[in-house]
Motif scaffolding. Structure first.
Motif, PDB file in Angstrom:
ATOM      1  N   GLU A 261      53.381  -6.760   7.454  1.00 16.84           N
ATOM      2  CA  GLU A 261      54.160  -7.795   6.774  1.00 16.84           C
ATOM      3  C   GLU A 261      55.592  -7.323   6.535  1.00 16.84           C
ATOM      4  N   LEU A 262      55.734  -6.073   6.117  1.00 19.24           N
ATOM      5  CA  LEU A 262      57.065  -5.512   5.877  1.00 19.24           C
ATOM      6  C   LEU A 262      57.887  -5.513   7.159  1.00 19.24           C
ATOM      7  N   TYR A 263      57.279  -5.089   8.258  1.00 18.30           N
ATOM      8  CA  TYR A 263      58.013  -4.994   9.519  1.00 18.30           C
ATOM      9  C   TYR A 263      58.364  -6.364  10.077  1.00 18.30           C
ATOM     10  N   SER A 264      57.394  -7.263  10.100  1.00 18.16           N
ATOM     11  CA  SER A 264      57.597  -8.528  10.817  1.00 18.16           C
ATOM     12  C   SER A 264      58.309  -9.592   9.994  1.00 18.16           C
ATOM     13  N   ASN A 265      58.109  -9.611   8.673  1.00 17.89           N
ATOM     14  CA  ASN A 265      58.634 -10.715   7.865  1.00 17.89           C
ATOM     15  C   ASN A 265      59.713 -10.318   6.867  1.00 17.89           C
ATOM     16  N   GLU A 266      59.830  -9.019   6.559  1.00 20.37           N
ATOM     17  CA  GLU A 266      60.820  -8.614   5.566  1.00 20.37           C
ATOM     18  C   GLU A 266      62.012  -7.896   6.175  1.00 20.37           C
ATOM     19  N   MET A 267      61.937  -7.568   7.449  1.00 19.40           N
ATOM     20  CA  MET A 267      63.057  -6.916   8.123  1.00 19.40           C
ATOM     21  C   MET A 267      63.671  -7.870   9.133  1.00 19.40           C
ATOM     22  N   THR A 268      65.002  -7.868   9.191  1.00 23.32           N
ATOM     23  CA  THR A 268      65.699  -8.650  10.208  1.00 23.32           C
ATOM     24  C   THR A 268      65.590  -7.936  11.551  1.00 23.32           C
ATOM     25  N   PRO A 269      65.879  -8.619  12.661  1.00 18.78           N
ATOM     26  CA  PRO A 269      65.856  -7.937  13.965  1.00 18.78           C
ATOM     27  C   PRO A 269      66.755  -6.701  13.990  1.00 18.78           C
ATOM     28  N   GLU A 270      67.920  -6.787  13.361  1.00 19.03           N
ATOM     29  CA  GLU A 270      68.822  -5.630  13.321  1.00 19.03           C
ATOM     30  C   GLU A 270      68.210  -4.480  12.526  1.00 19.03           C
ATOM     31  N   GLU A 271      67.557  -4.801  11.409  1.00 16.39           N
ATOM     32  CA  GLU A 271      66.910  -3.760  10.606  1.00 16.39           C
ATOM     33  C   GLU A 271      65.765  -3.113  11.369  1.00 16.39           C
ATOM     34  N   ARG A 272      65.026  -3.906  12.137  1.00 17.50           N
ATOM     35  CA  ARG A 272      63.930  -3.333  12.926  1.00 17.50           C
ATOM     36  C   ARG A 272      64.470  -2.393  13.993  1.00 17.50           C
ATOM     37  N   SER A 273      65.597  -2.745  14.589  1.00  6.87           N
ATOM     38  CA  SER A 273      66.192  -1.872  15.614  1.00  6.87           C
ATOM     39  C   SER A 273      66.635  -0.550  15.009  1.00  6.87           C
ATOM     40  N   ARG A 274      67.254  -0.617  13.838  1.00 10.32           N
ATOM     41  CA  ARG A 274      67.694   0.626  13.192  1.00 10.32           C
ATOM     42  C   ARG A 274      66.492   1.459  12.736  1.00 10.32           C
TER      43      ARG A 274
ATOM     44  N   GLY B 183      63.816   3.112   7.387  1.00  9.41           N
ATOM     45  CA  GLY B 183      64.566   1.875   7.535  1.00  9.41           C
ATOM     46  C   GLY B 183      65.898   1.928   6.820  1.00  9.41           C
ATOM     47  N   ASP B 184      66.510   0.759   6.638  1.00  7.73           N
ATOM     48  CA  ASP B 184      67.838   0.681   6.029  1.00  7.73           C
ATOM     49  C   ASP B 184      67.846   1.133   4.581  1.00  7.73           C
ATOM     50  N   ARG B 185      66.689   1.144   3.924  1.00  5.63           N
ATOM     51  CA  ARG B 185      66.649   1.524   2.510  1.00  5.63           C
ATOM     52  C   ARG B 185      66.416   3.031   2.319  1.00  5.63           C
ATOM     53  N   GLY B 186      66.465   3.787   3.409  1.00  8.30           N
ATOM     54  CA  GLY B 186      66.143   5.213   3.333  1.00  8.30           C
ATOM     55  C   GLY B 186      67.235   6.083   2.756  1.00  8.30           C
TER      56      GLY B 186
END
Length: 512
Positions: A449-462, A211-214
Motif C-alpha cells: 500500500e505504501l509503495y503503490s498508493n502513497e508514493m508518486t511515480p517520482e518517489e518510487r523511482s528515487r 525513500g524520500d523521507r529517509g
C-alpha cells in the motif's frame, strides 16, 4: 563544479554567522557579561592563584592543585555514549492542550484546554555515532519528556509511523547488523541486508528509510510518531487505545541524497545547528499533537494486530483527533548536562496512561532503564534534567554513585514502615494492562500500500535508486533474496530493482 559549490556554501555560512546564535554563542556570552564572572577555583571551591593557573615549569606538580584537579578530571570527562541514537539535537519548551480528551484519558496533562506542561525533546539518527553526520540516510529517534504533575511521561518514538521488528528478541541482532563489522571496523552492507532479508517485516519501515523521507531536512521539519498503541483509561476506568502523531507546523521537508552529501561535506552538524539557530533567533519550532483512538471493540474487530509496531493504523479507519501543540522555545545552556544526560524511558508513565501491551514495549522498559544505569549510574533520575519538575520525588532509593541530592534526608529508607515514611496511594478503579496474543509478523500488504498508493511515480523511482545504492555492493545471494521479497511487496518494485542490479549500474554507488 564541486569547488564552486563548496566556496559558495562556505560564503553563505560566513554571512549567516553575523546573526547566528549557534556560531556566536561564546561571543554573545562575552557581550552579556561586564568582565570575568568571578575568581576561578578548584572543584572543591578553593581560589586559584595566577601563577598556578599559568605555568608549571620548575615547580612541584603535585602541589599545584589546579593542575592536579583539571588533569585528573579531564581523563574522566567522557561517559559511555548511547549504543544507538548517540548523536542528537535537543531543546526545551511546553505542551499546550487544545482539545478535551478527558473522556479518553485521565492523565492530568490533558485535564483542561489551555493547560501547559513543560517538555524536553531530543532528536537523533539511529546508527550515527557521536562524531558522525546529521544527514545520514537513517531513521530518526523522536523522544519527548513531559514534566507532568504526576511525574514524567516519556514518549520514545521515531520519525516513521512504524518500527522495524515485532519480536524484541531481534533488538540485539538489528543493532549489531547496522553497526561496524567486528573484523574490519567498517559499516557493512552485507550485514544490514542480511538482517533485512531474514526479517522481511522490516522492509515496511525501510521503504521510508530508502525513500524520500529517509533524510529529514533538519529536525524542525521532521514528524514524529509514538509507534506503540498505548492503553489509556479515563476517570471511570474505561479503556481506550491511542497512537501519538506529531506533525511540524513548518511542514515536512526532506533532503535528496545528493543534497545530503553536499551538506555533510561542509556542515556535518547541520540539523543540530539548524535547531539551535532557529530557537536562538526566536523562530520557535512547533508540532501539532494528534492521536488515533480505538475502543476495546475496535481492537477486537480490527482484523489485524493493532499492537504490531511494524504496522500502521489506517487513517481512514482510525482518523486523527487533535490533542494539543508543543513548542520548543529554549536551547540547552549546557549540552552535556541537559541533552547528553537527558534520559528517556518508556517505563516513565503516569496515571491514566498504562503503556503498550506489546512485547517490544515491554522489552524497551527493561532496555532503556538498563542503559541509564550503565551510562549515568543508579541515581540518573536525580540528575536535574531528569527530575520531575512539577512534583517532588519521594522514592525509597538510597546511596549509590552521585548525584544523591539530600539522599532521602532522615526519613525511613524501607517500605512498609511504621514511622511516617511515604505511603502508596490506592486506586480503587486501577485497570490492568490488556493481555494480548501476537501472531507472526506479516506486513507485506501495508508495504505494498505504501509503495503503490502513497508514493508518486517520482518517489518510487528515487526509492529504487536509493535501494540500489545500498544493495549494489552486497554479495549476490543477498541481492537475490532482497529481490524476492521486494517482488512480494510489489512486482513493479522487485522487477525494477532486479533490472537495476542486472544492468550493473551499481558499481559507482555508495551509501551516504
Amino acid at each position: 563544479m564541486i569547488k564552486v559549490l563548496l566556496v559558495a556554501t562556505l560564503a553563505a555560512v560566513a554571512g549567516k554567522q553575523q546573526n547566528d546564535p549557534a556560531a556566536n554563542q561564546i561571543v554573545d556570552f562575552k557581550e552579556k557579561t561586564s568582565g570575568p564572572i568571578g575568581i576561578m577555583t578548584t572543584s572543591a571551591g578553593a581560589p586559584i592563584e595566577y601563577k598556578d593557573a599559568r605555568v608549571t615549569l620548575n615547580s612541584n606538580l603535585i602541589f599545584n592543585e589546579y593542575f592536579m584537579d583539571s588533569l585528573t578530571h579531564l581523563v574522566r570527562e567522557r561517559i559511555p555514549e548511547r549504543l544507538v541514537h548517540a548523536k542528537a539535537g535537543g531543546a526545551f519548551g511546553y505542551f499546550e492542550t487544545t482539545h478535551d480528551i478527558s473522556h479518553i484519558c485521565k492523565a492530568k496533562m490533558f485535564s483542561a484546554v489551555g493547560k501547559k506542561t513543560p517538555v524536553a525533546a531530543r532528536f537523533s539518527p539511529v546508527v550515527v555515532e557521536r562524531g558522525g553526520i546529521d544527514t545520514s540516510r537513517d531513521a530518526r529517534g523522536y523522544a519527548i519528556k513531559f514534566y507532568t504533575e504526576d511525574g514524567n511521561f516519556d514518549i520514545v518514538g521515531f520519525n516513521t509511523p512504524m518500527y522495524v521488528y515485532k519480536d524484541p528478541l531481534l533488538f540485539t541482532t538489528f543493532v549489531r547488523a547496522q553497526k561496524r563489522n567486528p573484523a574490519t571496523n567498517l559499516f557493512d552492507g552485507n550485514m544490514l541486508w542480511d538482517f533485512l532479508t531474514l526479517q522481511p517485516e522490516s522492509l515496511h519501515m525501510f521503504l521510508l528509510v530508502f525513500g524520500d523521507r529517509g533524510i529529514p531536512d533538519g529536525y524542525r521539519h521532521m514528524p514524529g510518531f509514538g509507534i506503540h498503541t498505548y492503553e489509556v483509561v479515563n476517570e471511570h476506568g474505561e479503556k481506550h487505545f491511542i497512537r501519538f502523531h506529531f506533525y511540524p507546523d513548518a511542514g515536512i521537508k526532506n533532503l535528496r541524497s545528493d543534497e545530503a552529501r553536499k551538506i555533510a561535506a561542509v556542515d556535518p552538524d547541520y540539523a543540530t545547528r539548524d535547531l539551535y539557530r532557529a530557537i536562538g533567533n526566536g523562530e520557535f519550532p512547533s508540532w501539532q499533537v494528534s492521536i488515533q483512538i480505538l475502543s476495546l471493540e475496535d481492537v477486537k474487530h480490527a482484523g489485524f494486530d493493532v499492537f504490531d509496531v511494524t504496522k500502521t493504523l489506517p487513517l481512514d479507519r482510525y482518523p486523527l483527533h487533535p490533542v494539543g501543540r508543543y513548542v520548543l522555545n529554549k536551547n540547552p545552556v549546557n549540552y552535556f548536562a541537559e541533552i547528553e544526560q537527558l534520559a528517556f524511558s518508556p517505563a516513565n508513565l503516569v496515571p491514566g496512561i498504562l503503556g503498550g501491551p506489546d512485547k517490544v514495549f515491554e522489552a524497551r522498559r527493561l532496555a532503556y532503564r538498563d542503559a541509564q544505569y550503565y551510562r549515568l549510574g543508579a541515581n540518573f533520575n536525580r540528575i536535574p534534567v531528569n527530575c520531575p519538575l512539577q512534583t517532588h520525588a519521594l522514592a525509597y532509593n538510597r546511596d549509590g554513585v552521585p548525584p544523591v541530592e539530600d539522599n532521602g534526608r532522615n526519613w525511613p529508607n524501607y517500605y512498609p514502615n511504621s514511622f511516617n515514611g511515604p505511603v502508596a496511594y490506592l486506586d480503587k478503579n486501577r485497570p490492568s494492562l490488556l493481555e494480548i496474543y501476537q501472531d507472526e509478523p506479516n506486513n507485506f500488504d501495508q508495504a505494498a500500500e505504501l509503495y503503490s498508493n502513497e508514493m508518486t511515480p517520482e518517489e518510487r523511482s528515487r526509492l529504487v535508486e536509493n535501494i540500489l545504492y545500498s544493495l549494489g555492493p552486497v554479495t549476490d545471494f543477498l541481492k537475490d533474496r532482497a529481490v524476492k521479497f521486494f517482488k512480494i511487496v510489489h512486482p513493479d518494485l522487485g522487477n525494477r530493482i532486479a533490472e537495476g542490479l542486472a544492468a550493473n549500474r551499481t558499481s559507482d554507488y555508495w551509501d551516504i
